[in-house]
Design a protein around this motif. Structure first.
Motif, PDB file in Angstrom:
ATOM      1  N   GLU A  11       0.837  -1.195   0.000  1.00 25.94           N
ATOM      2  CA  GLU A  11       0.000   0.000   0.000  1.00 25.94           C
ATOM      3  C   GLU A  11       0.876   1.251   0.000  1.00 25.94           C
ATOM      4  OE1 GLU A  11      -3.983  -1.634   2.306  1.00 25.94           O
ATOM      5  OE2 GLU A  11      -2.456  -0.578   3.472  1.00 25.94           O
ATOM      6  N   VAL A  12       0.285   2.348  -0.445  1.00 27.14           N
ATOM      7  CA  VAL A  12       1.009   3.612  -0.579  1.00 27.14           C
ATOM      8  C   VAL A  12       0.230   4.710   0.135  1.00 27.14           C
ATOM      9  CG1 VAL A  12       1.959   5.306  -2.189  1.00 27.14           C
ATOM     10  CG2 VAL A  12       1.919   2.878  -2.817  1.00 27.14           C
ATOM     11  N   ILE A  13       0.963   5.582   0.862  1.00 29.78           N
ATOM     12  CA  ILE A  13       0.333   6.736   1.516  1.00 29.78           C
ATOM     13  C   ILE A  13       0.577   7.963   0.651  1.00 29.78           C
ATOM     14  CG2 ILE A  13       0.426   8.315   3.479  1.00 29.78           C
ATOM     15  CD1 ILE A  13       1.281   4.646   3.909  1.00 29.78           C
ATOM     16  N   VAL A  14      -0.507   8.560   0.153  1.00 29.78           N
ATOM     17  CA  VAL A  14      -0.432   9.768  -0.670  1.00 29.78           C
ATOM     18  C   VAL A  14      -1.473  10.760  -0.160  1.00 29.78           C
ATOM     19  CG1 VAL A  14       0.441   8.594  -2.728  1.00 29.78           C
ATOM     20  CG2 VAL A  14      -2.030   8.753  -2.352  1.00 29.78           C
ATOM     21  N   ARG A  37      -2.545   8.088  -9.273  1.00 35.15           N
ATOM     22  CA  ARG A  37      -2.448   9.071 -10.363  1.00 35.15           C
ATOM     23  C   ARG A  37      -3.224  10.343 -10.008  1.00 35.15           C
ATOM     24  NH1 ARG A  37      -0.432   7.246 -15.175  1.00 35.15           N
ATOM     25  NH2 ARG A  37      -0.231   4.987 -15.454  1.00 35.15           N
ATOM     26  N   GLU A  38      -4.370  10.162  -9.381  1.00 32.47           N
ATOM     27  CA  GLU A  38      -5.195  11.301  -8.984  1.00 32.47           C
ATOM     28  C   GLU A  38      -4.498  12.164  -7.936  1.00 32.47           C
ATOM     29  OE1 GLU A  38      -9.692  12.152  -7.175  1.00 32.47           O
ATOM     30  OE2 GLU A  38      -9.018  10.107  -7.586  1.00 32.47           O
ATOM     31  N   ALA A  39      -3.596  11.564  -7.175  1.00 30.27           N
ATOM     32  CA  ALA A  39      -2.921  12.279  -6.086  1.00 30.27           C
ATOM     33  C   ALA A  39      -1.732  13.104  -6.558  1.00 30.27           C
ATOM     34  CB  ALA A  39      -2.450  11.280  -5.027  1.00 30.27           C
ATOM     35  N   LYS A  40      -1.398  13.063  -7.835  1.00 29.80           N
ATOM     36  CA  LYS A  40      -0.236  13.805  -8.319  1.00 29.80           C
ATOM     37  C   LYS A  40      -0.448  15.303  -8.148  1.00 29.80           C
ATOM     38  CE  LYS A  40      -1.754  14.252 -13.132  1.00 29.80           C
ATOM     39  NZ  LYS A  40      -1.454  13.944 -14.541  1.00 29.80           N
ATOM     40  N   GLY A  41       0.646  16.024  -8.027  1.00 32.81           N
ATOM     41  CA  GLY A  41       0.559  17.475  -7.916  1.00 32.81           C
ATOM     42  C   GLY A  41       0.711  17.977  -6.493  1.00 32.81           C
ATOM     43  N   ARG A 125      -0.960  23.084  -9.005  1.00 35.52           N
ATOM     44  CA  ARG A 125       0.065  23.036 -10.054  1.00 35.52           C
ATOM     45  C   ARG A 125      -0.453  22.162 -11.190  1.00 35.52           C
ATOM     46  NH1 ARG A 125       5.196  24.144  -7.770  1.00 35.52           N
ATOM     47  NH2 ARG A 125       6.068  23.994  -9.858  1.00 35.52           N
ATOM     48  N   GLY A 126       0.237  22.200 -12.321  1.00 39.91           N
ATOM     49  CA  GLY A 126      -0.148  21.366 -13.453  1.00 39.91           C
ATOM     50  C   GLY A 126      -0.081  22.141 -14.742  1.00 39.91           C
ATOM     51  N   LEU A 127      -0.232  21.446 -15.855  1.00 41.80           N
ATOM     52  CA  LEU A 127      -0.187  22.040 -17.195  1.00 41.80           C
ATOM     53  C   LEU A 127       1.184  22.637 -17.471  1.00 41.80           C
ATOM     54  CD1 LEU A 127      -3.682  23.788 -17.235  1.00 41.80           C
ATOM     55  CD2 LEU A 127      -3.077  21.565 -18.185  1.00 41.80           C
ATOM     56  N   GLY A 128       2.221  21.832 -17.272  1.00 43.90           N
ATOM     57  CA  GLY A 128       3.572  22.299 -17.522  1.00 43.90           C
ATOM     58  C   GLY A 128       4.266  22.788 -16.271  1.00 43.90           C
ATOM     59  N   TRP A 129       5.377  23.470 -16.473  1.00 39.72           N
ATOM     60  CA  TRP A 129       6.168  23.948 -15.340  1.00 39.72           C
ATOM     61  C   TRP A 129       6.446  25.433 -15.508  1.00 39.72           C
ATOM     62  CZ3 TRP A 129      10.871  26.284 -14.539  1.00 39.72           C
ATOM     63  CH2 TRP A 129      11.330  26.291 -13.220  1.00 39.72           C
ATOM     64  N   GLY A 196       6.418  18.713 -17.791  1.00 38.40           N
ATOM     65  CA  GLY A 196       6.997  19.035 -16.489  1.00 38.40           C
ATOM     66  C   GLY A 196       8.231  18.215 -16.186  1.00 38.40           C
ATOM     67  N   HIS A 197       9.201  18.834 -15.520  1.00 38.36           N
ATOM     68  CA  HIS A 197      10.410  18.173 -15.068  1.00 38.36           C
ATOM     69  C   HIS A 197      10.425  18.140 -13.541  1.00 38.36           C
ATOM     70  CE1 HIS A 197      11.774  18.750 -19.175  1.00 38.36           C
ATOM     71  NE2 HIS A 197      12.853  18.048 -18.916  1.00 38.36           N
ATOM     72  N   THR A 198      11.144  17.203 -12.984  1.00 39.70           N
ATOM     73  CA  THR A 198      11.312  17.098 -11.534  1.00 39.70           C
ATOM     74  C   THR A 198      12.770  16.846 -11.212  1.00 39.70           C
ATOM     75  OG1 THR A 198       9.086  16.179 -11.242  1.00 39.70           O
ATOM     76  CG2 THR A 198      10.644  15.830  -9.454  1.00 39.70           C
ATOM     77  N   LEU A 199      13.287  17.571 -10.226  1.00 33.43           N
ATOM     78  CA  LEU A 199      14.638  17.326  -9.733  1.00 33.43           C
ATOM     79  C   LEU A 199      14.564  16.190  -8.716  1.00 33.43           C
ATOM     80  CD1 LEU A 199      17.632  18.267  -9.558  1.00 33.43           C
ATOM     81  CD2 LEU A 199      16.931  19.708  -7.648  1.00 33.43           C
ATOM     82  N   VAL A 200      15.374  15.151  -8.907  1.00 36.76           N
ATOM     83  CA  VAL A 200      15.351  13.968  -8.051  1.00 36.76           C
ATOM     84  C   VAL A 200      16.684  13.860  -7.314  1.00 36.76           C
ATOM     85  CG1 VAL A 200      15.037  11.465  -7.953  1.00 36.76           C
ATOM     86  CG2 VAL A 200      13.817  12.814  -9.677  1.00 36.76           C
TER      87      VAL A 200
END
Length: 325
Positions: A11-14, A37-41, A125-129, A196-200
């Motif tokens: 299971e995942v906690i989001v 997927r719904e929890a993104k952002g 947030r969303g629709l690009g960066w 969108g990009h993400t720094l990891v």
């Protein structure tokens, strides 16, 4: 999603927006990919975590992945140590400068003239960066505001608590993998990106192995960048001598930090703290919200003047002694 699909966790906690109050969010425990997927952002509001943490404690035979802010990760680590929990397989942390309260979202609706009871959902947030704030109304209409515009309105400066100001961890140092906006990474490359990009930032062997496996199986696309991009400016400012009580006095707190961090009280930082004190006082009284934006504009003008003055000093330094012949 990769860890769930590969059977590494059960299971995942989001975090998801609260169905009863779109101004707030709640942590949920799920094994459903669609829900993840719904929890993104981003969720720029307080998140109710108690039920999710209780699930981890009560179900020690299940394996969990946990997604949270630096303070959530730190609290989780303390709970793991205190209760000797062994069922957290992966901790995914999100960089955080501060966390606005639910009032911050109400303040935005006040600015844009939208009654609270007409709001169905907020997406920060969303629709690009760097993205947009999307306000979805109950009648189906949607309004979008660029992230820099609404964040700098006072929303991202004055509605956080003092604990965010004194926070010693903006980068989720205790996570296995940390994620951040790529503000300092080749802005020209990411500014026009609609995905969108993400720094990891990988912080543990477990995190590294998971990330490499996800890349190998095509779940993520990675590009290595310099370590310097992992540094958070607000944290660096606090890694100085802590024997400077002025900031504590200004903020009227007796809180003592457990780590070797505090805010330096050079003039620009002193101005920043005064800005927060006045702005926060205005933000905490709804009758004063009419003045929040005006105060913010005054503060930004002050910061701009200080920046110009600083550049002038760099170009024409004041010499305190004469050079020897």
């Amino acid at each position: 999603m990769y860890a769930l699909n590969k059977g590494l966790v059960d299971e995942v906690i989001v975090a998801l927006p609260d169905e009863k109050d779109p101004m707030r969010a709640r942590a949920i425990v799920t094994s459903d990919i669609g829900t993840i997927r719904e929890a993104k952002g981003s969720k720029y509001t307080q998140i109710y975590m108690v039920d999710a943490i209780k699930r981890i404690i009560d179900c020690r035979d299940k394996r969990f992945a946990f997604v949270g802010l630096p303070c959530h990760i730190r609290a989780l680590r303390n709970i793991e140590q205190a209760l000797k929990l062994q069922n957290i397989m992966i901790r995914l942390g999100l960089y955080c400068g501060n966390l606005p309260s639910a009032w911050a979202s109400e303040y935005l609706m006040y600015l844009y003239g939208i009654p609270k009871d007409r709001i169905k959902r907020l997406s920060y947030r969303g629709l690009g960066w760097p993205g947009y704030l999307t306000i979805e109304l109950v009648n189906g209409k949607k309004f979008r505001v660029p992230e820099p515009l609404y964040w700098r309105s006072g929303f991202g400066q004055y509605f956080c608590d003092k604990c965010c100001i004194f926070c010693s961890d903006h980068t989720a140092e205790l996570a296995d993998v940390s994620f951040a906006d790529p503000w300092s990474v080749d802005v020209k490359e990411v500014s026009n990106d609609r995905i969108g990009h993400t720094l990891v930032v990988v912080r543990s062997k477990v995190g590294l192995e998971l990330l490499k496996a996800a890349e190998r199986d095509g779940y993520v696309t990675l590009r290595k960048v310099s370590d310097k991009y992992a540094v958070q400016g607000t944290t660096v400012l606090k890694k100085v001598n802590k024997d400077q009580p002025m900031i504590y006095k200004l903020l009227k707190t007796h809180q003592k930090l457990k780590y070797e961090y505090t805010l330096p009280y050079e003039f620009p930082i002193l101005v920043w703290v005064i800005d927060y004190i006045v702005g926060h006082a205005l933000a905490m009284n709804k009758k004063s919200w009419i003045f929040v934006r005006m105060w913010r504009r005054l503060a930004e003008t002050t910061y701009l003047l200080m920046k110009i003055f600083s550049k002038l000093l760099q170009q024409n330094p004041i010499s305190g002694s004469h050079k020897r012949a």
